[in-house]
Scaffold this motif. Structure first.
Motif, short mmCIF file in Angstrom:
data_model
loop_
_atom_site.label_atom_id
_atom_site.label_comp_id
_atom_site.label_asym_id
_atom_site.label_seq_id
_atom_site.Cartn_x
_atom_site.Cartn_y
_atom_site.Cartn_z
N LEU A 16 0.82 -1.21 0.00
CA LEU A 16 0.00 0.00 0.00
C LEU A 16 0.86 1.27 0.00
N LYS A 38 -1.22 -7.06 -4.26
CA LYS A 38 -2.18 -6.69 -3.21
C LYS A 38 -3.33 -7.68 -3.18
N VAL A 63 -5.86 1.97 2.49
CA VAL A 63 -6.65 1.57 1.31
C VAL A 63 -7.59 2.71 0.92
N GLN A 67 -7.40 4.84 -2.54
CA GLN A 67 -8.56 4.87 -3.43
C GLN A 67 -8.88 6.31 -3.84
#
Length: 118
Positions: A16, A38, A63, A67
């Motif tokens: 990440l 991932k 996350v 996004q």
């Protein structure tokens, strides 16, 4: 002793971070490989029994942040594509409407070749 579960969480955390760096630096070509890694890690984590909430809070935050960065990058790409289409349309000519609402096209008489000047 580090558990298998914690090792997977740490690996996902690293992925990440790499994903965030790629998004911030505009290295979108790296995202496909990172996505595959991932997905594999998330699949492994999903097969495990249970987690403590605090173990996944950091992952969830990253996350969500990534996004948002990805959505911003996509908006930027769409804006560039729309602007390029507008420029192509201008090079083709001009469309105007008369008083009756009829569209008339006036093609651009110029060559669409790139002119090099000294």
């Amino acid at each position: 002793m580090i558990t298998a579960q914690q090792l997977l969480i740490d690996q996902l955390d690293d992925i990440l971070e790499l994903e965030r760096t790629a998004l911030v630096n505009g290295q979108l070509d790296q995202l496909e490989t990172l996505l595959e890694e991932k997905d594999a890690l998330i699949s492994e984590l999903n097969e495990m029994d249970s987690f403590e909430q605090d173990e996944l809070t950091s992952i969830h935050t990253k996350v969500t942040h990534n996004q948002a960065l990805l959505e911003s990058a996509m908006e930027g790409i769409r804006a560039v594509a729309a602007r390029m289409q507008e420029l192509r349309n201008v090079r083709k000519g001009l469309d105007v409407y008369d008083r009756m609402g009829q569209k008339t096209s006036h093609p651009n008489g110029h060559s669409q070749k790139l002119e090099k000047r000294a």
